[in-house]
Design a protein around this motif. Structure first.
Motif, PDB file in Angstrom:
ATOM      1  N   ILE A  52       0.883  -1.165   0.000  1.00 36.87           N
ATOM      2  CA  ILE A  52       0.000   0.000   0.000  1.00 36.87           C
ATOM      3  C   ILE A  52       0.918   1.212   0.000  1.00 36.87           C
ATOM      4  O   ILE A  52       1.553   1.533   1.001  1.00 36.87           O
ATOM      5  CB  ILE A  52      -0.945   0.015   1.213  1.00 36.87           C
ATOM      6  CG1 ILE A  52      -1.851  -1.221   1.177  1.00 36.87           C
ATOM      7  CG2 ILE A  52      -1.787   1.285   1.211  1.00 36.87           C
ATOM      8  CD1 ILE A  52      -2.819  -1.311   2.350  1.00 36.87           C
ATOM      9  N   GLY A  53       1.024   1.842  -1.160  1.00 38.67           N
ATOM     10  CA  GLY A  53       2.017   2.894  -1.343  1.00 38.67           C
ATOM     11  C   GLY A  53       1.562   4.254  -0.879  1.00 38.67           C
ATOM     12  O   GLY A  53       2.377   5.163  -0.734  1.00 38.67           O
ATOM     13  N   GLY A  54       0.258   4.412  -0.644  1.00 37.94           N
ATOM     14  CA  GLY A  54      -0.220   5.692  -0.159  1.00 37.94           C
ATOM     15  C   GLY A  54      -1.356   6.236  -0.981  1.00 37.94           C
ATOM     16  O   GLY A  54      -1.909   5.572  -1.873  1.00 37.94           O
ATOM     17  N   GLN A  55      -1.714   7.469  -0.671  1.00 40.91           N
ATOM     18  CA  GLN A  55      -2.864   8.121  -1.269  1.00 40.91           C
ATOM     19  C   GLN A  55      -2.484   8.808  -2.575  1.00 40.91           C
ATOM     20  O   GLN A  55      -1.405   9.391  -2.688  1.00 40.91           O
ATOM     21  CB  GLN A  55      -3.440   9.133  -0.277  1.00 40.91           C
ATOM     22  CG  GLN A  55      -3.891   8.487   1.023  1.00 40.91           C
ATOM     23  CD  GLN A  55      -4.116   9.488   2.132  1.00 40.91           C
ATOM     24  OE1 GLN A  55      -4.667  10.566   1.917  1.00 40.91           O
ATOM     25  NE2 GLN A  55      -3.681   9.135   3.349  1.00 40.91           N
ATOM     26  N   ALA A  56      -3.367   8.713  -3.556  1.00 35.86           N
ATOM     27  CA  ALA A  56      -3.153   9.303  -4.869  1.00 35.86           C
ATOM     28  C   ALA A  56      -4.084  10.500  -5.038  1.00 35.86           C
ATOM     29  O   ALA A  56      -5.084  10.637  -4.319  1.00 35.86           O
ATOM     30  CB  ALA A  56      -3.411   8.274  -5.959  1.00 35.86           C
ATOM     31  N   PHE A  57      -3.769  11.342  -6.033  1.00 31.67           N
ATOM     32  CA  PHE A  57      -4.573  12.537  -6.259  1.00 31.67           C
ATOM     33  C   PHE A  57      -4.725  12.784  -7.764  1.00 31.67           C
ATOM     34  O   PHE A  57      -3.763  12.661  -8.518  1.00 31.67           O
ATOM     35  CB  PHE A  57      -3.931  13.755  -5.594  1.00 31.67           C
ATOM     36  CG  PHE A  57      -3.985  13.693  -4.091  1.00 31.67           C
ATOM     37  CD1 PHE A  57      -4.996  14.311  -3.395  1.00 31.67           C
ATOM     38  CD2 PHE A  57      -3.037  12.970  -3.389  1.00 31.67           C
ATOM     39  CE1 PHE A  57      -5.059  14.230  -2.012  1.00 31.67           C
ATOM     40  CE2 PHE A  57      -3.083  12.875  -2.007  1.00 31.67           C
ATOM     41  CZ  PHE A  57      -4.109  13.518  -1.310  1.00 31.67           C
TER      42      PHE A  57
END
Length: 891
Positions: free
Chosen positions: A198-203
């Motif tokens: 889980i690499g993190g939040q995208a935008f």
């Protein structure tokens, strides 16, 4: 660690829920109302699904509107709106005002007259589409030009990192924004890398420059969790976005079993928090205040993103290649009851559509490359037919760039290739507009042209699926993006969707062989009769002879033992034939010289060569200069080689040295290259090896300086991008030639900045081999490019040709060889009528031979194309005529 909650928006439906609760529960003590009122609001809000504001479609001005932007009326357009699964085409006008699409189709005159200051653009029935949407990009994280301090995609701090955010690393000065807009791309999802489970939040961001000059100002519908964002309390929560990954990229953290456990462990923590919240809220809603005394709303700052996943508020983009990994994630989704919005790369998704349909909440979209496959083991079964097969199984298809793996400027070319290999026209265009917008939960704003949508619009010079389609203008939020576009005029023929070959048989075979269908020729014969031939191009030294037949009286070409013995209109040639002949109907197709490729088949698995400038070469090699021979490591029968052959590549030149996307050249000395036939079965077959030692290859960059100067009779191919280093090399060449009194045959490969020294390169008689054919400022030494239309009058190739430089084109990775013929057609189209078909063909034939000294080595192969010429999407190669091997390969 539990923390006090932040304020959460409450939608109108949440207030109605509260009203209903107040009628059915006992009124609490006033002190309790004061204490627990905020928790009631929070608990009610948890049940509100994400989406656009309730009054979104009634808005009259965009939240992204730039004050002072003039309204625009686009007249007489052919509008592909993206609606109705991409089938809606509207002939009419579009009015853009206040950052929105105000009207389209037939627009009442009073609406126009009531729009002061409107600018009118008459596009004369040209194609207009929504701005392209790139669902998978690392723009801003891997910025161009790439510098060592700007590699912001992965974290080394563990496999599960849902709290990281890509927006915290987005560089607003990336050169790629401007170039992407020049390709019609107006928005994209900026994803963390795939090095973490889980690499993190995208935008999602828009690519235009903003007055604020900040990443925050580029974000489309910033989620409430993004600090400093004003939230309207009457709106539902906005979609959030997150990156997951599985497979080979996670091996530094363990095996696939480790990754699966990491996922399950993380989601189990989130599930505990969610269940604690639900239990807490159940007590709040029931008014059981005594049970809540001394307690606060359960939450975790670390795990709140995954809790939102379990509440259905997050669109997950999941990097996942193989069936084993796809199955793992589908099982995970059912175990914890959350939906994955899209699988990315997904090389084997097309082979397991039923697995995808078992996803919790319905099948995901699948975001894939068109032809970029086999670059690592888990991508080995990727197929050009995957988009069509997925669509046949009602799986939404998205074409992506994974920028900068593929320059996002050419996102549309991914859709064009998918269409070429069988994806329906409407779905191909949707794959880079409406489908990724739906996958990201943003189709109410982007990806579809409808009244009230954001004013992201592209005007094209041809049908968007036509080869070389180029924006004539781009609008983002109604703001014009290209100040002085330079685009040539294309004929009516380019305004229709290109006809494409029938690939149904190949598609079925690809599925039957689980992605690895046999690629060897169907049969090898001596004598062939080609019927219904439109044109024949043959070689005569360094030039071409062209023979064209009338459409009503197509030509017949007879080949015996790999050589054309008769070529005439009608059936004249048939009277001279006797014996057994294989008949091939070209259906208005053509015969052209086979194409040649630089680095068409890199040595696979041969390791990294020693670099004599960086360390001592082992004495056992008995060669201090490390001039290794590629012929000794050449492999035949590989899938990349055979796919290149089946696409019209009949000669390849490769060396030991190689480059990686981010790592640059593996060694200064690339060794001695070999030229070979990629369709041969082995090195001992007649015609398999064209020239065992073809050229000496060097790579010169600031990281690999040139300390010595090799000389000799064979050509010297120097991989170099910087104009400054090229200048030094030209001066050295002059010194060597003056000292020894002989001409040094030299070529610059890669050569991104060659245009700066075009006059000097021409004077020094140095050839230029462009890899890739269309430049991109990947690193600092490649930053000064000629971008080509619509940003510049001339392309890089045309600029060099105008200086009478011998120009060839090549590829940096083996998978791209099969697209060489499209690169030739594209180069001619970018030249706006200044490049003849002969000049385009020479880019991958005679010019390469000249650079490598192969002029006298070849008895050129010919390739037969059914349905059209080699330059366009309407044809496919069906046979290779090989005089050196005295046969014809029927493909």
């Amino acid at each position: 660690m539990l923390r006090l909650p932040l304020a959460i928006a409450v939608a109108a439906s949440g207030f109605l829920f509260l009203a209903k609760i107040s009628l059915t529960t006992k009124t609490p003590h006033p002190e309790q109302v004061t204490l627990k009122g905020p928790d009631r609001h929070r608990c009610a809000a948890l049940k509100v699904p994400p989406g656009p504001p309730l009054d979104f479609h009634n808005r009259v001005v965009s939240d992204r509107f730039v004050q002072g932007t003039s309204p625009v009326l686009i007249r007489n357009a052919t509008i592909w709106s993206g609606a109705n699964n991409g089938t809606e085409i509207i002939h009419g006008d579009i009015l853009l005002d206040q950052g929105l699409v105000k009207a389209l189709g037939h627009i009442p005159p009073n609406l126009i007259s009531n729009t002061p200051g409107v600018r009118v653009i008459n596009v004369e029935r040209a194609w207009v589409t929504p701005g392209l949407v790139d669902l998978h990009s690392h723009v801003g994280l891997l910025s161009a030009p790439l510098l060592s301090g700007a590699f912001d995609v992965n974290s080394r701090h563990g496999p599960i990192l849902p709290w990281l955010r890509s927006i915290d690393a987005i560089n607003t000065h990336d050169d790629a924004y401007r170039l992407a807009i020049a390709g019609g791309v107006t928005s994209g999802q900026v994803l963390p890398g795939s090095g973490n489970a889980i690499g993190g939040q995208a935008f999602f961001i828009k690519y235009r420059k903003t007055a604020e000059r900040t990443p925050t100002s580029m974000v489309i519908e910033p989620p409430e969790t993004l600090g400093g964002i004003h939230v309207n309390a009457s709106h539902p929560p906005r979609w959030r976005h997150m990156k997951q990954a599985c497979g080979e990229n996670l091996r530094k953290y363990g095996t696939r079993m480790d990754s699966a456990w990491a996922f399950r462990s993380a989601y189990n923590e989130a599930r505990k928090i969610k269940e604690a919240q639900d239990d807490y809220c159940a007590k709040v809603e029931a008014g059981r205040w005594s049970e809540l005394k001394g307690k606060t709303f359960p939450e975790s700052f670390e795990w709140e993103m995954l809790v939102d996943v379990l509440r259905g508020r997050v669109k997950i983009s999941n990097h996942c290649y193989e069936a084993v990994d796809l199955d793992n994630i589908v099982r995970l989704s059912n175990e914890f009851r959350f939906h994955v919005s899209s699988f990315h790369h997904a090389s084997e998704a097309w082979l397991v559509p039923d697995v995808l349909k078992r996803m919790w909440g319905g099948p995901p979209a699948v975001a894939i490359f068109a032809t970029n496959h086999r670059y690592k083991r888990e991508s080995y079964r990727g197929s050009e037919f995957a988009p069509a097969v997925l669509a046949d199984n009602q799986i939404p298809v998205v074409m992506k760039s994974d920028h900068p793996v593929i320059n996002s400027r050419y996102l549309l070319h991914e859709a064009q290739q998918a269409h070429y290999f069988g994806l329906a026209e409407n779905l191909a265009l949707a794959s880079v507009t409406s489908t990724p917008a739906h996958a990201g939960g943003l189709a109410h704003r982007i990806g579809v042209l409808r009244v009230g949508a954001d004013a992201d619009v592209v005007l094209w010079d041809s049908h968007p699926l036509a080869l070389g389609a180029t924006p004539k203008q781009v609008f983002i939020d109604g703001v014009m993006q290209i100040e002085e576009p330079v685009v040539g005029e294309k004929g009516e023929w380019f305004q229709d969707a290109p006809g494409v070959p029938d690939w149904e048989e190949e598609k079925r075979e690809a599925v039957r062989w689980e992605g690895l269908p046999p690629l060897e020729p169907k049969k090898r014969v001596k004598n062939v009769v080609f019927l219904n031939v439109k044109e024949v191009w043959t070689r005569r030294g360094g030039s071409f002879d062209e023979q064209t037949f009338d459409t009503k009286d197509m030509g017949t070409v007879v080949v015996e033992r790999g050589k054309i013995v008769c070529s005439s209109s009608g059936s004249t040639c048939l009277s001279s034939t006797s014996g057994a002949y294989t008949v091939v109907d070209l259906k208005g197709g053509s015969i052209f010289p086979g194409l040649e490729e630089i680095a068409g088949e890199p040595s696979t698995g041969d390791g990294v060569p020693y670099d004599p400038l960086l360390g001592d070469v082992p004495s056992i090699l008995d060669d201090s200069a490390q001039a290794l021979r590629a012929v000794d490591a050449l492999q035949f029968g590989t899938r990349n080689a055979l796919l290149a052959y089946r696409s019209g590549i009949t000669l390849g030149v490769t060396s030991i040295g190689s480059s990686t996307l981010f790592g640059g050249p593996s060694s200064t000395f690339g060794g001695l290259s070999v030229s070979f036939n990629p369709g041969a079965e082995n090195a001992m077959e007649d015609g398999a090896i064209v020239k065992r030692i073809t050229a000496l290859h060097l790579s010169v960059s600031p990281a690999y300086p040139l300390h010595t100067w090799p000389s000799g009779e064979i050509p010297l191919i120097i991989d170099v991008s910087s104009a400054d280093i090229m200048a030094t090399l030209l001066l050295l060449k002059g010194e060597v030639e003056a000292k020894f009194g002989t001409r040094m045959r030299m070529s610059f490969a890669h050569a991104t900045e060659a245009h700066i020294l075009a006059k000097e390169i021409a004077a020094a008689d140095v050839a230029v081999l462009l890899k890739p054919p269309r430049p991109y400022p990947q690193v600092w030494s490649e930053r000064r490019i000629i971008p080509g239309p619509p940003l510049s009058q001339d392309s890089h190739i045309m600029t060099l040709l105008k200086h009478n430089i011998t120009v060839g084109i090549g590829v940096s990775e083996a998978w791209a060889s099969r697209n060489t013929r499209f690169d030739l057609g594209w180069a001619a189209l970018e030249a706006n009528g200044q490049m003849s078909r002969s000049q385009a063909l020479a880019l991958a034939t005679t010019n390469i031979e000249g650079a490598f000294g192969l002029e006298t080595e070849l008895d050129s192969d010919l390739v037969a194309y059914a349905g059209g010429s080699l330059f366009g999407f309407e044809s496919k190669p069906v046979a290779v005529i090989s005089p050196a091997r005295h046969l014809v390969d029927v493909l």
